[in-house]
Structure formats: C-alpha cells, structure tokens
Design an enzyme around this catalytic site. Sequence first.
Site, PDB file in Angstrom:
ATOM      1  N   SER A   9       0.850  -1.195   0.000  1.00 41.89           N
ATOM      2  CA  SER A   9       0.000   0.000   0.000  1.00 41.89           C
ATOM      3  C   SER A   9       0.887   1.248   0.000  1.00 41.89           C
ATOM      4  CB  SER A   9      -0.871  -0.024   1.254  1.00 41.89           C
ATOM      5  OG  SER A   9      -1.597   1.172   1.328  1.00 41.89           O
ATOM      6  N   HIS A  34      -0.325  -1.163  -4.704  1.00 42.39           N
ATOM      7  CA  HIS A  34      -1.671  -0.758  -4.272  1.00 42.39           C
ATOM      8  C   HIS A  34      -1.719   0.757  -4.073  1.00 42.39           C
ATOM      9  CE1 HIS A  34      -5.576  -1.794  -2.404  1.00 42.39           C
ATOM     10  NE2 HIS A  34      -5.334  -0.793  -1.575  1.00 42.39           N
ATOM     11  N   ASP A  36      -4.161   3.780  -3.041  1.00 45.01           N
ATOM     12  CA  ASP A  36      -5.441   4.160  -2.434  1.00 45.01           C
ATOM     13  C   ASP A  36      -5.842   5.550  -2.887  1.00 45.01           C
ATOM     14  OD1 ASP A  36      -6.197   1.940  -0.723  1.00 45.01           O
ATOM     15  OD2 ASP A  36      -4.367   2.371   0.386  1.00 45.01           O
ATOM     16  N   GLY A 145     -10.243   3.917   4.479  1.00 45.97           N
ATOM     17  CA  GLY A 145      -9.980   5.343   4.721  1.00 45.97           C
ATOM     18  C   GLY A 145      -8.670   5.626   5.435  1.00 45.97           C
ATOM     19  N   ASP A 179      -7.372  -6.363   2.332  1.00 50.37           N
ATOM     20  CA  ASP A 179      -6.818  -5.022   2.547  1.00 50.37           C
ATOM     21  C   ASP A 179      -7.153  -4.542   3.951  1.00 50.37           C
ATOM     22  OD1 ASP A 179      -5.888  -2.448   2.317  1.00 50.37           O
ATOM     23  OD2 ASP A 179      -7.273  -1.829   0.733  1.00 50.37           O
ATOM     24  N   GLY A 180      -6.098  -4.353   4.750  1.00 50.88           N
ATOM     25  CA  GLY A 180      -6.273  -3.806   6.091  1.00 50.88           C
ATOM     26  C   GLY A 180      -5.715  -4.690   7.179  1.00 50.88           C
ATOM     27  N   GLY A 201       0.829  -2.944   4.470  1.00 51.52           N
ATOM     28  CA  GLY A 201       1.151  -1.554   4.784  1.00 51.52           C
ATOM     29  C   GLY A 201       1.893  -1.422   6.090  1.00 51.52           C
ATOM     30  N   SER A 203       1.232  -2.374   8.962  1.00 55.65           N
ATOM     31  CA  SER A 203       1.193  -3.547   9.847  1.00 55.65           C
ATOM     32  C   SER A 203       2.301  -4.538   9.556  1.00 55.65           C
ATOM     33  CB  SER A 203      -0.123  -4.309   9.687  1.00 55.65           C
ATOM     34  OG  SER A 203      -1.215  -3.471   9.769  1.00 55.65           O
TER      35      SER A 203
HETATM   36  C1  DX5 Z   1      -6.956   1.100   2.923  1.00 51.27           C
HETATM   37  C2  DX5 Z   1      -5.459   0.920   2.922  1.00 51.27           C
HETATM   38  C3  DX5 Z   1      -5.012   0.459   4.271  1.00 51.27           C
HETATM   39  C4  DX5 Z   1      -3.583   0.410   4.569  1.00 51.27           C
HETATM   40  C5  DX5 Z   1      -3.007  -0.955   4.620  1.00 51.27           C
HETATM   41  O1  DX5 Z   1      -7.549   0.924   1.710  1.00 51.27           O
HETATM   42  O2  DX5 Z   1      -4.994   0.156   1.837  1.00 51.27           O
HETATM   43  O3  DX5 Z   1      -5.648  -0.708   4.613  1.00 51.27           O
HETATM   44  O4  DX5 Z   1      -2.864   1.265   3.841  1.00 51.27           O
HETATM   45  O5  DX5 Z   1      -2.037  -1.023   5.570  1.00 51.27           O
HETATM   46  P1  DX5 Z   1      -2.194  -1.244   7.147  1.00 51.27           P
HETATM   47  O6  DX5 Z   1      -3.633  -1.590   7.451  1.00 51.27           O
HETATM   48  O7  DX5 Z   1      -1.252  -2.334   7.439  1.00 51.27           O
HETATM   49  O8  DX5 Z   1      -1.801   0.047   7.765  1.00 51.27           O
HETATM   50 ZN    ZN Z   2      -6.703  -0.022  -0.228  1.00 50.67          ZN
END
Ligand code: DX5
Ligand code: ZN
Length: 227
Positions: A9, A34, A36, A145, A179-180, A201, A203
């Site tokens: 991400s 990815h 966003d 978001g 995703d997430g 991302g 995590s």
């Molecule tokens: C939302 C994003 C998030 C994020 C992924 O669409 O794509 O879910 O950046 O990374 P994390 O959840 O690991 O911070």
């Molecule tokens: Zn996303």
Amino acid sequence: MLKFSISPSLMCADIFSLREIIRSFEKCGIAYLHIDVMDGEFVPNFCLGTDYCRRMKAETSIPLDIHLMVTKPLKKLSAFPFGEGDIVSVHYESDSPGNTVLALKEIAAKGGRPFLAINPDAPVETVKDFIPYISGVLLMTVYPGFAGQKMVEGSLERITALRKLLDESGHPEMNIEVDGNVNYEKAPLMRKAGADIFVVGTSSILGPGDISENTYKMISLLEEADR
Ligand code: DX5
Ligand code: ZN
C-alpha cells in the site's frame, strides 16, 4: 489454490524515499502496487490521485492496483491511467449496482482487471450478482480510509465464505484480495482461509524495519502457509 501475490500500500510508503522503495519492490518481485484513491466523500480522508498513478506507471513496470474509494467511480474512471494487467477496484457501496456494473465493464474494456471492493459490513453474497463482470474481489478487512487500523472481527470467516462462494459458482480462478491490517500473524491465516492478494502496509512490510527484509519475511511466511 491460486498463487499468492503481494501488493504494498503506497500510501504507507515514505514519499521522500519512494523511488528507492519501488526499486526494492522490483528486486523482490512484487506483483502489484496498491494505490489508495480517496475523495474525502466516500471515506473521510483524502489520498493519492491521478497524477500519482501516471508517475508511477512511467516509473515502473509493476502493474498498478488502484483502489477507488470515491463516490460514483463511473464518472471518474476516465481520469485514471490504467491498462493491460492493472487491477482497478470499485466499491459496491459507492454507486447503484447498475452503475457499478458499467464501471466494471469499462475497466475490462480498457484491459484492466475489474475488482469489486466490499466493506466489512457487506455480506459476501453481495458479490454474486457481479461475478460475470469481475476478475476478483477486494475484501476490506478494516473500514476503508485510514492505514494503521485493527482487523475487523470475523474477517477470516468472511474470506472462507467468499472463497467457498466463488469456488461453488465455478470461479476458482477469481482472486480474493485482502486489505487492512495484513500483519505477519494474520497473513498466513488469511492465506489458509483462501486469500491470494495481500495488501501490506504499516502492519507489516511498510512498518518498522528494512523494507526488503520485511518483504522476504512476508513471502516466506505465506510460502510456509502453503506447505
Ligand atoms: C486502505 C489501505 C489500508 C492500509 C493498509 O484501503 O490500503 O488498509 O494502507 O495497511 P495497514 O492496514 O497495514 O496500515
Ligand atoms: Zn486499499
């Protein structure tokens, strides 16, 4: 089971080190990037946009994975530079089912891979009517978001149920992208439940530590889950 892919991400990547980060993803054989896109309306945040996608396409041959968190994506799709092999996801929640089908068809007509994104509250059965128009499903495991959230409870069960639904509809080839909060502990469990594209991302690989080492760690954990 489909081969797994990783889709970092980019909203979680340090903008001042972006070029270096992309080079490291190329070396690690990352499958997708990815991106966003948020319009401040569909989700209460703003994020990456059309120019970002354009620059990224010019910089690397890694396919894009554009996640449109915008209202009425059908009206906005033509502004995005995507083509053969790029994933473009539109949210079930962002427009009428009829317009969503038109958006998915437009993505496919341009050579993209149309994905339907669904929020944690949408029943997985929502996907059924869209199966003829999609290459995969982007299953949100957090509310869209913001990065850095905790996985919504019941997400693993939703992956299992969606995999069953797709397989039983005669579509074992359809991807399930998660995703997430895809961290080192949960990713192997998500894999076992039937996910095959992992948005990573803060995590995991774009959290603390060296990005290449983190990426190889994630790849080896997913490989282990497949054994
Ligand atoms: C939302 C994003 C998030 C994020 C992924 O669409 O794509 O879910 O950046 O990374 P994390 O959840 O690991 O911070
Ligand atoms: Zn996303």
